[in-house]
Each structure stands twice: as structure tokens, then as C-alpha cells.
Design a protein around this motif. Sequence first.
Motif, mmCIF file in Angstrom:
data_model
loop_
_atom_site.group_PDB
_atom_site.id
_atom_site.type_symbol
_atom_site.label_atom_id
_atom_site.label_comp_id
_atom_site.label_asym_id
_atom_site.label_seq_id
_atom_site.Cartn_x
_atom_site.Cartn_y
_atom_site.Cartn_z
ATOM 1 N N ALA A 131 -26.341 12.288 -30.090
ATOM 2 C CA ALA A 131 -26.295 11.246 -28.844
ATOM 3 C C ALA A 131 -25.393 9.222 -29.924
ATOM 4 N N GLY A 157 -24.667 5.099 -29.374
ATOM 5 C CA GLY A 157 -24.317 4.036 -28.545
ATOM 6 C C GLY A 157 -24.709 3.165 -28.942
ATOM 7 N N ASN A 198 -24.256 -0.460 -24.156
ATOM 8 C CA ASN A 198 -25.419 -0.824 -24.439
ATOM 9 C C ASN A 198 -26.241 -0.502 -22.752
ATOM 10 N N ARG A 228 -26.317 -0.570 -33.400
ATOM 11 C CA ARG A 228 -25.946 1.311 -32.963
ATOM 12 C C ARG A 228 -27.075 2.078 -33.281
ATOM 13 N N THR A 263 -28.152 3.181 -23.556
ATOM 14 C CA THR A 263 -28.804 3.233 -24.943
ATOM 15 C C THR A 263 -30.168 2.578 -25.138
ATOM 16 N N ASN A 264 -31.140 4.113 -25.005
ATOM 17 C CA ASN A 264 -32.502 3.602 -25.962
ATOM 18 C C ASN A 264 -33.422 5.006 -26.195
ATOM 19 N N VAL A 275 -26.757 -0.525 -29.064
ATOM 20 C CA VAL A 275 -28.467 -1.085 -28.123
ATOM 21 C C VAL A 275 -27.813 -2.112 -28.248
ATOM 22 N N SER A 335 -27.885 6.005 -33.231
ATOM 23 C CA SER A 335 -27.687 7.352 -32.782
ATOM 24 C C SER A 335 -28.297 8.912 -33.781
ATOM 25 N N THR A 350 -32.041 6.306 -18.342
ATOM 26 C CA THR A 350 -32.468 7.957 -19.284
ATOM 27 C C THR A 350 -32.337 8.848 -18.383
ATOM 28 N N TYR A 371 -21.147 9.553 -26.165
ATOM 29 C CA TYR A 371 -21.422 8.061 -26.866
ATOM 30 C C TYR A 371 -21.480 7.247 -25.254
ATOM 31 N N GLN A 402 -32.493 9.362 -26.880
ATOM 32 C CA GLN A 402 -31.427 9.783 -27.228
ATOM 33 C C GLN A 402 -32.730 11.240 -28.610
#
Length: 138
Positions: free
Chosen positions: A66, A68, A48, A119, A51-52, A70, A121, A26, A45, A56
Motif C-alpha cells: 500500500a 498513500g 489521505n 506519504r 491512509t493511516n 497521509v 508506504s 480501515t 494506492y 497499511q
Amino acid sequence: MPNKPNHWGYKMFVLVGENPQYGFCTDIVLDLSETVPRLMNHKIYFDNYCTNIRLQVELKRLGIYAVGTVRSNRLPDLVMKTKQELTREGRGAMDYRIAEVDGVELCATRWYGNNVVNRLSTLHGCDNTDLAKRWSSK
């Protein structure tokens, strides 16, 4: 990495933040996105690896959308259909949940094609799904 075309090699991820605040991935993404103009509907974009939920939420607070893929273990306390349930339903089966975290609405989707893909989003919602024809060797 046995499943990659080049089985041998080195991968190095070297970015160091001075004051860790939210966590490794992050903090790095937030640092790299400092030059992205705020509140102008820009979209980021990612895969994984980064992404968390916290990432986001923080990007959305900055006015950046955002999306991604995950990892399942990064969606704690989110009850969705299991891989076995989606496999039983067949290719194209999906499940989704909408969650609100610190005032930010997130859409988590789990979809089954050749394998299960998750995913997360802040850009795309979970409704209005369309059918699509996919190629199959069968």
C-alpha cells in the motif's frame, strides 16, 4: 468546497460495516479489498482520506502493498521536519522516517514542493532518491 472547480454539490460516502474492528476508513478499505488475491504482490494506492498506519499494517499482513498520501495528524509520535524547516530548505526538500509497527516496516516521507506532502508506504522505501527537473513559471 471553495477551491474546487464545481463549488456546489453533495458528497456522500455510504458504506457500512457490520462489525467495526479497526476504524471507519480501515474497515471500509479492508472490506473493499477482500477480492484482491493475497500474497501476489498486488498494490493499492489511495489518498489521505483513507491512509493511516493501521490500514497499511493490516494490508501488508494480507500480502498487499500500500502507498498513500497521509495527513500529518495520522502519524503520531513520528518526529519529522516541520513545514517551516522544509520551506527554509526550499522546493524539493524532504525528510523521512522508517518505522516498524507490529512487525511491518513502514516508510513515512515528508516532501516540500508547492506545499508539504506526506506519504506512507509499505511498497516503496525511503532511500535511493533521484533529482528531477520540475517546471516553474519563474
